[in-house]
Design a protein around this motif. Structure first.
Motif, PDB file in Angstrom:
ATOM      1  N   UNK A 192     -21.783 -26.014  21.878  1.00  0.00           N
ATOM      2  CA  UNK A 192     -23.189 -25.619  22.059  1.00  0.00           C
ATOM      3  C   UNK A 192     -23.286 -24.101  22.139  1.00  0.00           C
ATOM      4  N   UNK A 193     -22.424 -23.484  22.904  1.00  0.00           N
ATOM      5  CA  UNK A 193     -22.437 -22.020  23.058  1.00  0.00           C
ATOM      6  C   UNK A 193     -22.265 -21.333  21.709  1.00  0.00           C
ATOM      7  N   UNK A 194     -21.273 -21.768  20.930  1.00  0.00           N
ATOM      8  CA  UNK A 194     -21.030 -21.155  19.619  1.00  0.00           C
ATOM      9  C   UNK A 194     -22.186 -21.387  18.660  1.00  0.00           C
ATOM     10  N   UNK A 195     -22.801 -22.570  18.719  1.00  0.00           N
ATOM     11  CA  UNK A 195     -23.955 -22.845  17.848  1.00  0.00           C
ATOM     12  C   UNK A 195     -25.131 -21.932  18.198  1.00  0.00           C
ATOM     13  N   UNK A 196     -25.402 -21.764  19.484  1.00  0.00           N
ATOM     14  CA  UNK A 196     -26.505 -20.878  19.895  1.00  0.00           C
ATOM     15  C   UNK A 196     -26.242 -19.441  19.456  1.00  0.00           C
ATOM     16  N   UNK A 197     -25.007 -19.004  19.594  1.00  0.00           N
ATOM     17  CA  UNK A 197     -24.647 -17.642  19.171  1.00  0.00           C
ATOM     18  C   UNK A 197     -24.885 -17.485  17.668  1.00  0.00           C
ATOM     19  N   UNK A 198     -24.400 -18.434  16.878  1.00  0.00           N
ATOM     20  CA  UNK A 198     -24.594 -18.371  15.408  1.00  0.00           C
ATOM     21  C   UNK A 198     -26.074 -18.392  15.052  1.00  0.00           C
ATOM     22  N   UNK A 199     -26.837 -19.251  15.712  1.00  0.00           N
ATOM     23  CA  UNK A 199     -28.266 -19.350  15.409  1.00  0.00           C
ATOM     24  C   UNK A 199     -28.994 -18.047  15.733  1.00  0.00           C
ATOM     25  N   UNK A 200     -28.694 -17.442  16.860  1.00  0.00           N
ATOM     26  CA  UNK A 200     -29.327 -16.166  17.206  1.00  0.00           C
ATOM     27  C   UNK A 200     -29.008 -15.106  16.159  1.00  0.00           C
ATOM     28  N   UNK A 201     -27.763 -15.023  15.752  1.00  0.00           N
ATOM     29  CA  UNK A 201     -27.367 -14.035  14.740  1.00  0.00           C
ATOM     30  C   UNK A 201     -28.104 -14.291  13.430  1.00  0.00           C
ATOM     31  N   UNK A 202     -28.175 -15.548  13.032  1.00  0.00           N
ATOM     32  CA  UNK A 202     -28.808 -15.904  11.756  1.00  0.00           C
ATOM     33  C   UNK A 202     -30.318 -15.733  11.768  1.00  0.00           C
ATOM     34  N   UNK A 203     -30.938 -15.895  12.917  1.00  0.00           N
ATOM     35  CA  UNK A 203     -32.396 -15.885  12.973  1.00  0.00           C
ATOM     36  C   UNK A 203     -33.006 -14.563  13.428  1.00  0.00           C
ATOM     37  N   UNK A 204     -32.182 -13.637  13.842  1.00  0.00           N
ATOM     38  CA  UNK A 204     -32.708 -12.348  14.321  1.00  0.00           C
ATOM     39  C   UNK A 204     -31.976 -11.221  13.602  1.00  0.00           C
ATOM     40  N   UNK A 205     -32.629 -10.676  12.609  1.00  0.00           N
ATOM     41  CA  UNK A 205     -32.033  -9.626  11.772  1.00  0.00           C
ATOM     42  C   UNK A 205     -31.498  -8.491  12.626  1.00  0.00           C
ATOM     43  N   UNK A 206     -30.286  -8.097  12.332  1.00  0.00           N
ATOM     44  CA  UNK A 206     -29.679  -6.971  13.019  1.00  0.00           C
ATOM     45  C   UNK A 206     -28.986  -7.320  14.321  1.00  0.00           C
ATOM     46  N   UNK A 207     -29.099  -8.576  14.774  1.00  0.00           N
ATOM     47  CA  UNK A 207     -28.432  -8.942  16.018  1.00  0.00           C
ATOM     48  C   UNK A 207     -26.928  -9.037  15.774  1.00  0.00           C
ATOM     49  N   UNK A 208     -26.171  -8.398  16.627  1.00  0.00           N
ATOM     50  CA  UNK A 208     -24.711  -8.432  16.497  1.00  0.00           C
ATOM     51  C   UNK A 208     -24.148  -9.656  17.212  1.00  0.00           C
ATOM     52  N   UNK A 209     -22.914  -9.980  16.893  1.00  0.00           N
ATOM     53  CA  UNK A 209     -22.248 -11.085  17.567  1.00  0.00           C
ATOM     54  C   UNK A 209     -22.112 -10.829  19.051  1.00  0.00           C
ATOM     55  N   UNK A 210     -21.752  -9.603  19.417  1.00  0.00           N
ATOM     56  CA  UNK A 210     -21.615  -9.243  20.827  1.00  0.00           C
ATOM     57  C   UNK A 210     -22.939  -9.425  21.567  1.00  0.00           C
TER      58      UNK A 210
END
Length: 171
Positions: free
Chosen positions: A18-36
Motif C-alpha cells: 500500500x505504501x509503495x502504491x501511494x508513493x507511485x500514485x503521488x509521483x504519477x499524478x502530481x507533476x514535478x513531485x520527487x520520489x523523496x
C-alpha cells in the motif's frame, strides 16, 4: 558487521504494498513531485491519520501537502477503509471546511496547524518542517502549479483563501 535499517514508525501502520502504491500514485499524478517528497508525504499522512485515530475528540488539520497524501489514500477505498477500521476502529472522514476570506499568512498557517503538529510530536512522530508550516520551517519550497497564497505557499501575503480541513470521527 550487520547493518540494521530503521523504518519510520508509520511503516508498521500500512503494508509495504500500500505504501509503495501511494508513493507511485503521488509521483504519477502530481507533476514535478520527487520520489523523496512522495515518501515523506505518505509517511506524514499516515502519522497524521494515526493521531486523528488516537484522539477522537481532537480537531486536527493536515497541511496542504499532507492533504494530497490523504486524498490519494482515500482514493484507494478498500485499503483506506481497512486502515481506518484497523487503526481507528471507525472510518476517518475527510470533511473540508468552506473557504474563508483571504487573509492567511505563513505564520497564521503555522498557528492553525500547531495543535496537529504538537499532537504528532507527542505521539512520537517526527514532523517534517517542509511539509508542515511549523515555526522553525524555512520559506515553503513545496509550491506547485496552481498554488495559492495561502500561507503555505511561501509568499506570506495571504492573497488567496486558505484551504482548511478538519477530521470528524465517524459521525
Amino acid at each position: 558487521m550487520t547493518l540494521s535499517v530503521v523504518k519510520p514508525p508509520t511503516e508498521a501502520l500500512i503494508s509495504d504494498d500500500v505504501r509503495n502504491r501511494l508513493i507511485r500514485q503521488l509521483i504519477n499524478e502530481h507533476a514535478g513531485m520527487t520520489g523523496d517528497e512522495a515518501v515523506r508525504i505518505v509517511d506524514a499522512t499516515v502519522a497524521f491519520l494515526k493521531v486523528c485515530a488516537d484522539n477522537p475528540d481532537g480537531h486536527f488539520r493536515p497541511s496542504l501537502r499532507v492533504d494530497l497524501g490523504w486524498h490519494q489514500f482515500i482514493l484507494n477505498t478498500v485499503d483506506y477503509a481497512e486502515f481506518c477500521e484497523r487503526v481507528a476502529g471507525r472510518f476517518l472522514h475527510h470533511v473540508p471546511e468552506e473557504f474563508t476570506p483571504p487573509r492567511a499568512t505563513r505564520s497564521d498557517t503555522a498557528k492553525v496547524l500547531a495543535p496537529t503538529v504538537d499532537a504528532m510530536r507527542a505521539a512520537g512522530f517526527t514532523v517534517d518542517p517542509e511539509l508542515w508550516a511549523t515555526a522553525e520551517s524555512a520559506q515553503c519550497s513545496q509550491c506547485h502549479a496552481g498554488c495559492t497564497n495561502c500561507g503555505q505557499g511561501g509568499d506570506g501575503d495571504g492573497a488567496a483563501a486558505q484551504r482548511r480541513t478538519l477530521v470528524t470521527m465517524g459521525r
